[in-house]
Scaffold this motif. Structure first.
Motif, PDB file in Angstrom:
ATOM      1  N   ASP A 170      52.980 -39.989 -22.127  1.00 19.54           N
ATOM      2  CA  ASP A 170      53.524 -39.450 -23.379  1.00 19.54           C
ATOM      3  C   ASP A 170      52.730 -39.969 -24.577  1.00 19.54           C
ATOM      4  OD1 ASP A 170      55.549 -37.883 -24.724  1.00 19.54           O
ATOM      5  OD2 ASP A 170      56.275 -39.790 -25.504  1.00 19.54           O
ATOM      6  N   LEU A 201      49.655 -40.759 -24.644  1.00 19.91           N
ATOM      7  CA  LEU A 201      48.362 -40.060 -24.667  1.00 19.91           C
ATOM      8  C   LEU A 201      48.517 -38.561 -24.926  1.00 19.91           C
ATOM      9  CD1 LEU A 201      47.245 -42.748 -23.708  1.00 19.91           C
ATOM     10  CD2 LEU A 201      46.034 -41.572 -21.881  1.00 19.91           C
ATOM     11  N   GLN A 202      49.762 -38.110 -25.048  1.00 15.09           N
ATOM     12  CA  GLN A 202      50.057 -36.687 -25.261  1.00 15.09           C
ATOM     13  C   GLN A 202      49.365 -35.845 -24.191  1.00 15.09           C
ATOM     14  OE1 GLN A 202      48.928 -35.877 -29.323  1.00 15.09           O
ATOM     15  NE2 GLN A 202      50.491 -37.229 -30.150  1.00 15.09           N
ATOM     16  N   GLU A 248      49.345 -33.630 -20.659  1.00 18.00           N
ATOM     17  CA  GLU A 248      50.242 -32.720 -19.946  1.00 18.00           C
ATOM     18  C   GLU A 248      50.341 -33.035 -18.460  1.00 18.00           C
ATOM     19  OE1 GLU A 248      50.356 -28.599 -22.348  1.00 18.00           O
ATOM     20  OE2 GLU A 248      48.365 -29.273 -21.790  1.00 18.00           O
ATOM     21  N   GLU A 263      40.355 -37.218 -21.060  1.00 15.77           N
ATOM     22  CA  GLU A 263      40.028 -36.485 -22.283  1.00 15.77           C
ATOM     23  C   GLU A 263      40.828 -37.021 -23.478  1.00 15.77           C
ATOM     24  OE1 GLU A 263      40.674 -31.982 -24.040  1.00 15.77           O
ATOM     25  OE2 GLU A 263      41.095 -32.392 -21.942  1.00 15.77           O
ATOM     26  N   GLU A 264      42.044 -37.481 -23.199  1.00 15.27           N
ATOM     27  CA  GLU A 264      42.946 -37.892 -24.282  1.00 15.27           C
ATOM     28  C   GLU A 264      42.663 -39.307 -24.789  1.00 15.27           C
ATOM     29  OE1 GLU A 264      43.902 -36.937 -21.276  1.00 15.27           O
ATOM     30  OE2 GLU A 264      44.890 -34.994 -21.512  1.00 15.27           O
ATOM     31  N   ASP A 281      41.130 -41.633 -26.803  1.00 22.02           N
ATOM     32  CA  ASP A 281      40.257 -41.779 -27.964  1.00 22.02           C
ATOM     33  C   ASP A 281      40.848 -42.855 -28.873  1.00 22.02           C
ATOM     34  OD1 ASP A 281      42.439 -40.575 -29.202  1.00 22.02           O
ATOM     35  OD2 ASP A 281      41.465 -38.650 -29.490  1.00 22.02           O
ATOM     36  N   LEU A 334      42.593 -42.719 -31.589  1.00 19.42           N
ATOM     37  CA  LEU A 334      43.997 -42.506 -31.981  1.00 19.42           C
ATOM     38  C   LEU A 334      44.933 -42.870 -30.828  1.00 19.42           C
ATOM     39  CD1 LEU A 334      43.891 -39.141 -33.976  1.00 19.42           C
ATOM     40  CD2 LEU A 334      44.240 -41.436 -34.883  1.00 19.42           C
TER      41      LEU A 334
END
Lengths: 267, 72
Positions: free
Chosen positions: B12, B14-15, B17, B30-31, B33, B35
């Motif tokens: 969650d 890392l947002q 899916e 990919e997520e 980074d 942020l």
């Protein structure tokens, strides 16, 4: 290099372009929601008044692509990002979002009350920021090409008297929009503002009424060489900024002021 | 906190899916980074009462490494 001009001014949207518009039950938000729908987008229209939203859908070009989500955005404000996720589960990932819900109330400095000022900041600043938080969740937006449009105000850069909290809240939106645009440019999400001057909307008339102004359009017309604005003056630029035609534009604040800044002060 | 709960919370954060595995390489996500790293630091503080520096987190290779760092 092909530099041929598009054959029409306004952009087209696809049915799969889902765009959330808050404050859609009246004024500028209603104008933007209607135009986006007529240009092909699937619109999620949020506003406090179910009755006004129903009327807007009845008048829109493609009612089957105009979904109503009545909501008071101040209710459970902390949960707004989850609310956005819920909309995505229902309608699909968002191509765009327009944060148009807002309030204005006369507030000279000496009459400023913290609770009232906070309420103005809640709806005008914190609500759009929390909605943006939800939108920018990578699971909720369509990725590269997705766009947020905040409604600022000319008051953010050209404050009028007796608008302490309103002016501050809109200036905060404009500043934060630029910051968010930096955070999410690498994800391909664009973030811009439109800052209108006075526009003939229920917000404008309500504000004028609180000031005891019985002929508000006459009172302000002297400020604007092109006259007071209408929601139809704002919506076309909103559609453009949400479209892929504006793919190289982010972090900008467009002031639509009927000529005020150009010559209005000396007009 | 057990591994499954951590995986759900980290996914969650890392947002993301698709579900994570403990052996996933962070650099391959990919997520993952800057942020996401900042959000992970907030997760460590909120759920593990652990204050981390970005540098410490960036030194981790796998999801399991992050889990172990949070629990240490």
């Amino acid at each position: 290099m092909n530099c041929s001009a598009p054959n029409k001014v306004l952009p087209d949207f696809a049915e799969s372009d889902v765009i959330l518009v808050t404050g859609a039950s009246s004024g500028i938000g209603a104008g933007i929601a209607s135009l986006l729908n007529s240009l092909g987008a699937t619109v999620i229209a949020s506003g406090r008044s179910q009755e006004k939203l129903n009327a807007l859908r009845n008048d829109c070009a493609e009612p089957e692509r105009f979904h109503l989500e009545p909501k008071d955005l101040l209710d459970e404000m902390d949960a707004l990002p989850k609310w956005v996720s819920g909309l995505v589960a229902k309608y699909g990932k968002l191509k765009g979002m327009v944060c148009s819900a807002g309030i204005a109330s006369p507030m000279p400095l000496q009459l400023m009350e913290l609770e009232k000022a906070r309420r103005i900041f809640d709806i005008n600043y914190f609500v759009p920021m929390l909605l943006a938080k939800g939108f920018c969740d990578r699971r909720n937006n369509a990725g590269r090409g997705a766009a947020i449009l905040f409604l600022g105000s000319m008051a953010a850069t050209n404050p009028l008297r007796a608008q302490v909290a309103y002016t501050g809240s809109k200036a905060a939106v404009v500043a934060s929009a630029k910051g968010i645009s930096l955070e999410y440019s690498s994800a391909g999400i664009r973030v811009n503002c439109i800052s209108p001057a006075e526009v003939a909307t229920p917000l404008f008339y309500g504000f004028s009424e609180e000031l005891g102004d019985e002929a508000p359009e006459e009172s302000v017309s002297g400020r604007y060489p092109l006259g007071i604005g209408s929601p139809g003056d704002i919506a076309p630029l909103a559609a453009f900024l949400l479209s892929d035609q504006a793919g190289w534009i982010t972090g900008q604040n467009y002031i639509l002021d009927g000529g005020y800044n150009g010559c209005g002060a000396n007009w | 906190m057990d591994e499954n709960k951590f995986l759900a919370l980290f996914q969650d954060t890392l947002q993301r899916e698709t579900p994570l595995n403990m052996d996933d390489i962070l650099a391959s996500l990919e997520e993952w980074d800057s942020l996401a790293a900042m959000a992970s630091i907030a997760l460590a503080e909120r759920e593990f009462s652990k204050r981390l520096k970005l540098k410490e987190l960036k030194q981790q290779k796998t999801v399991r490494d992050v889990y172990e760092l949070f629990r240490a």
